[in-house]
Scaffold this motif. Structure first.
Motif, PDB file in Angstrom:
ATOM      1  N   PHE A  39       0.836  -1.200   0.000  1.00  0.00           N
ATOM      2  CA  PHE A  39       0.000   0.000   0.000  1.00  0.00           C
ATOM      3  C   PHE A  39       0.873   1.254   0.000  1.00  0.00           C
ATOM      4  CE2 PHE A  39      -2.097   3.395   2.324  1.00  0.00           C
ATOM      5  CZ  PHE A  39      -3.371   3.440   1.790  1.00  0.00           C
ATOM      6  N   TYR A  40       1.865   1.287   0.887  1.00  0.00           N
ATOM      7  CA  TYR A  40       2.706   2.477   1.001  1.00  0.00           C
ATOM      8  C   TYR A  40       3.636   2.633  -0.201  1.00  0.00           C
ATOM      9  CZ  TYR A  40       1.100   3.515   5.692  1.00  0.00           C
ATOM     10  OH  TYR A  40       0.316   3.859   6.768  1.00  0.00           O
ATOM     11  N   ILE A  41       4.081   1.531  -0.783  1.00  0.00           N
ATOM     12  CA  ILE A  41       4.899   1.625  -2.005  1.00  0.00           C
ATOM     13  C   ILE A  41       4.141   2.381  -3.082  1.00  0.00           C
ATOM     14  CG2 ILE A  41       5.750   0.277  -3.973  1.00  0.00           C
ATOM     15  CD1 ILE A  41       6.771  -1.791  -2.023  1.00  0.00           C
ATOM     16  N   ASN A  42       2.888   2.025  -3.274  1.00  0.00           N
ATOM     17  CA  ASN A  42       2.104   2.654  -4.337  1.00  0.00           C
ATOM     18  C   ASN A  42       1.702   4.081  -3.994  1.00  0.00           C
ATOM     19  OD1 ASN A  42       1.663   0.478  -6.468  1.00  0.00           O
ATOM     20  ND2 ASN A  42       1.126  -0.612  -4.611  1.00  0.00           N
ATOM     21  N   MET A  43       1.458   4.349  -2.711  1.00  0.00           N
ATOM     22  CA  MET A  43       1.137   5.721  -2.327  1.00  0.00           C
ATOM     23  C   MET A  43       2.318   6.646  -2.581  1.00  0.00           C
ATOM     24  SD  MET A  43      -0.240   7.261   1.305  1.00  0.00           S
ATOM     25  CE  MET A  43       1.359   7.560   2.049  1.00  0.00           C
ATOM     26  N   TYR A  44       3.517   6.216  -2.185  1.00  0.00           N
ATOM     27  CA  TYR A  44       4.685   7.066  -2.384  1.00  0.00           C
ATOM     28  C   TYR A  44       5.132   7.075  -3.847  1.00  0.00           C
ATOM     29  CZ  TYR A  44       5.112   8.280   2.468  1.00  0.00           C
ATOM     30  OH  TYR A  44       4.861   8.814   3.709  1.00  0.00           O
ATOM     31  N   ALA A  45       4.804   6.034  -4.590  1.00  0.00           N
ATOM     32  CA  ALA A  45       5.047   6.077  -6.028  1.00  0.00           C
ATOM     33  C   ALA A  45       4.218   7.195  -6.659  1.00  0.00           C
ATOM     34  CB  ALA A  45       4.717   4.736  -6.667  1.00  0.00           C
ATOM     35  N   SER A  46       2.966   7.320  -6.240  1.00  0.00           N
ATOM     36  CA  SER A  46       2.109   8.401  -6.747  1.00  0.00           C
ATOM     37  C   SER A  46       2.693   9.765  -6.409  1.00  0.00           C
ATOM     38  CB  SER A  46       0.698   8.281  -6.176  1.00  0.00           C
ATOM     39  OG  SER A  46       0.037   7.147  -6.668  1.00  0.00           O
ATOM     40  N   TRP A  98      10.315   2.765  -8.919  1.00  0.00           N
ATOM     41  CA  TRP A  98       9.757   1.503  -8.437  1.00  0.00           C
ATOM     42  C   TRP A  98      10.826   0.669  -7.734  1.00  0.00           C
ATOM     43  CZ3 TRP A  98       4.817   1.046  -7.945  1.00  0.00           C
ATOM     44  CH2 TRP A  98       3.938   1.644  -8.860  1.00  0.00           C
ATOM     45  N   ALA A  99      12.021   0.596  -8.339  1.00  0.00           N
ATOM     46  CA  ALA A  99      13.088  -0.214  -7.747  1.00  0.00           C
ATOM     47  C   ALA A  99      13.518   0.341  -6.393  1.00  0.00           C
ATOM     48  CB  ALA A  99      14.285  -0.259  -8.701  1.00  0.00           C
ATOM     49  N   LEU A 138      11.761   2.154  -4.265  1.00  0.00           N
ATOM     50  CA  LEU A 138      10.719   1.923  -3.259  1.00  0.00           C
ATOM     51  C   LEU A 138      10.698   0.454  -2.823  1.00  0.00           C
ATOM     52  CD1 LEU A 138       7.841   4.093  -4.770  1.00  0.00           C
ATOM     53  CD2 LEU A 138       9.101   4.543  -2.652  1.00  0.00           C
ATOM     54  N   ALA A 139      10.863  -0.457  -3.794  1.00  0.00           N
ATOM     55  CA  ALA A 139      10.853  -1.888  -3.455  1.00  0.00           C
ATOM     56  C   ALA A 139      12.025  -2.252  -2.546  1.00  0.00           C
ATOM     57  CB  ALA A 139      10.897  -2.720  -4.737  1.00  0.00           C
ATOM     58  N   VAL A 140      13.206  -1.715  -2.857  1.00  0.00           N
ATOM     59  CA  VAL A 140      14.381  -1.985  -2.017  1.00  0.00           C
ATOM     60  C   VAL A 140      14.210  -1.357  -0.640  1.00  0.00           C
ATOM     61  CG1 VAL A 140      16.851  -1.521  -1.758  1.00  0.00           C
ATOM     62  CG2 VAL A 140      15.950  -2.251  -3.976  1.00  0.00           C
ATOM     63  N   GLY A 141      13.591  -0.188  -0.604  1.00  0.00           N
ATOM     64  CA  GLY A 141      13.437   0.526   0.655  1.00  0.00           C
ATOM     65  C   GLY A 141      12.579  -0.180   1.683  1.00  0.00           C
ATOM     66  N   VAL A 142      11.644  -1.024   1.243  1.00  0.00           N
ATOM     67  CA  VAL A 142      10.752  -1.696   2.204  1.00  0.00           C
ATOM     68  C   VAL A 142      11.283  -3.053   2.649  1.00  0.00           C
ATOM     69  CG1 VAL A 142       8.730  -0.543   1.239  1.00  0.00           C
ATOM     70  CG2 VAL A 142       9.326  -2.842   0.427  1.00  0.00           C
ATOM     71  N   ILE A 143      12.374  -3.522   2.049  1.00  0.00           N
ATOM     72  CA  ILE A 143      12.896  -4.847   2.401  1.00  0.00           C
ATOM     73  C   ILE A 143      13.198  -4.974   3.896  1.00  0.00           C
ATOM     74  CG2 ILE A 143      14.872  -6.398   2.119  1.00  0.00           C
ATOM     75  CD1 ILE A 143      14.883  -5.691  -0.837  1.00  0.00           C
ATOM     76  N   PRO A 144      13.875  -3.987   4.524  1.00  0.00           N
ATOM     77  CA  PRO A 144      14.138  -4.143   5.974  1.00  0.00           C
ATOM     78  C   PRO A 144      12.866  -4.288   6.799  1.00  0.00           C
ATOM     79  CG  PRO A 144      15.488  -2.378   5.045  1.00  0.00           C
ATOM     80  CD  PRO A 144      14.506  -2.770   3.984  1.00  0.00           C
ATOM     81  N   PHE A 145      11.757  -3.672   6.370  1.00  0.00           N
ATOM     82  CA  PHE A 145      10.511  -3.765   7.121  1.00  0.00           C
ATOM     83  C   PHE A 145       9.862  -5.135   6.964  1.00  0.00           C
ATOM     84  CE2 PHE A 145      11.162   0.744   6.346  1.00  0.00           C
ATOM     85  CZ  PHE A 145      10.979   1.276   7.618  1.00  0.00           C
TER      86      PHE A 145
END
Length: 328
Positions: A99-106, A144-145, A147-154
């Motif tokens: 959800f947050y990946i797509n929100m911050y992508a926008s 996109w890349a 944001l995807a890498v950024g959420v890995i630790p979570f």
């Protein structure tokens, strides 16, 4: 994120932070946003993907933003289903992060659209690499890349022991690392907001200085130009500013820097309402496409008027999805 109240089918009384009036409000709001966002962004994505061979940099960003909004809308049924409910820990975490990946992508694609407008309006005789279609595609993929890498630790974090941790999308305590990353994200948002202010300040000066004639029709056209240009910062500010304004104290409360329960409860309410408003952005972005993309606007008008043959013929022509300032 949401929790239940004591009247639910399960006992959430052990969790100190309650949803109260949010329990009926949020599922209803998210249901409306899901329906409108899914339909409008599915149409937008189909229009922009049909025009893939005749891209402009602006069209590239709009297409990726439509995809982000569409994917965000697809997260909402699970947020609705698990609102006020305990849920599978890993499913809730993955859906929440998606959800947050797509929100911050926008947010980032809105920023890139603003940069594109700034360069084409304020510096029209210069051609920067990022204005070229191939570069804009690379930048979009990098967003996109990143944001995807950024959420890995979570994704790798462990489930907490607090009773609130059992509730999907609710008030969860944050570690020092998670809290710092969230606070840095808020700082990044306000940096982007400052860029917005600079971009549109200069765009406004440029548009007011345009000479389109002295008659009433020319003045009306100039006002329309400015109105259409500023739909982007208005949507950005209305949807994302309230959420991020409360985000800093809210994250501090999740890190237990704020101990008062009443303060945490109030911040929880404000955070959830701000998040819902941010989600509403997925319904407003098609308005941006309508104003800034001639092809999208004509397609919607043809659909409304039932002129499907004309719409098909128009979408087969090789014309740019988005043109310069004269198109707006």
């Amino acid at each position: 994120m949401p929790l239940g109240n004591s009247s639910g089918s399960h006992d959430n009384s052990s969790c100190a932070i309650q949803d109260s009036f949010l329990s009926p409000v949020l599922p209803a709001c998210y249901s409306i946003i899901f329906i409108v966002g899914l339909l409008s962004n599915a149409v937008a994505a189909s229009v922009f993907f049909q025009r893939g061979r005749t891209d402009s940099s602006l069209a590239v960003y709009m297409r990726h933003m439509a995809v982000a909004d569409l994917l965000l809308a697809l997260c909402l049924p699970l947020r609705i289903s698990y609102h006020n409910q305990p849920g599978p820990f890993h499913l809730c975490r993955v859906v929440g992060l998606f959800f947050y990946i797509n929100m911050y992508a926008s947010i980032l694609f809105l920023s890139l659209i603003s940069l594109d407008r700034y360069l084409k309006i304020v510096k029209p005789v210069w051609v920067f690499r990022i204005q070229r279609v191939e570069w804009s595609r690379r930048v979009s993929y990098a967003v996109w890349a990143g944001l995807a890498v950024g959420v890995i630790p979570f994704l790798l974090g462990k489930k907490g022991s607090d009773p609130c941790e059992k509730i999907c999308f609710h008030f969860h305590h944050k570690s020092l690392f998670g809290g710092v990353v969230n606070l840095l994200t808020v700082v990044l948002f306000f940096v982007l907001s400052l860029c917005f202010l600079c971009f549109y300040g200069q765009i406004s000066v440029k548009l007011w200085s345009l000479s389109l004639g002295t008659d009433e029709q020319a003045r009306h056209r100039k006002r329309r130009l400015i109105l259409k240009t500023f739909v982007v910062p208005v949507v950005f500010t209305v949807c994302f500013m309230p959420y991020h304004a409360v985000r800093f104290p809210y994250v501090l409360s999740q890190m237990d820097k704020t101990q008062e329960l009443d303060t945490k409860q109030t911040l929880h309410f404000l955070n959830e309402l701000g998040l819902c408003l941010s989600t509403f952005n997925s319904c407003l972005d098609p308005i941006i496409y309508f104003f800034l993309s001639r092809t999208f606007r004509k397609t919607i008008i043809c659909v409304v008027q039932g002129k499907f043959k004309k719409m098909y013929d128009m979408n087969q022509r090789r014309s740019s999805v988005a043109k310069s300032v004269t198109e707006m």
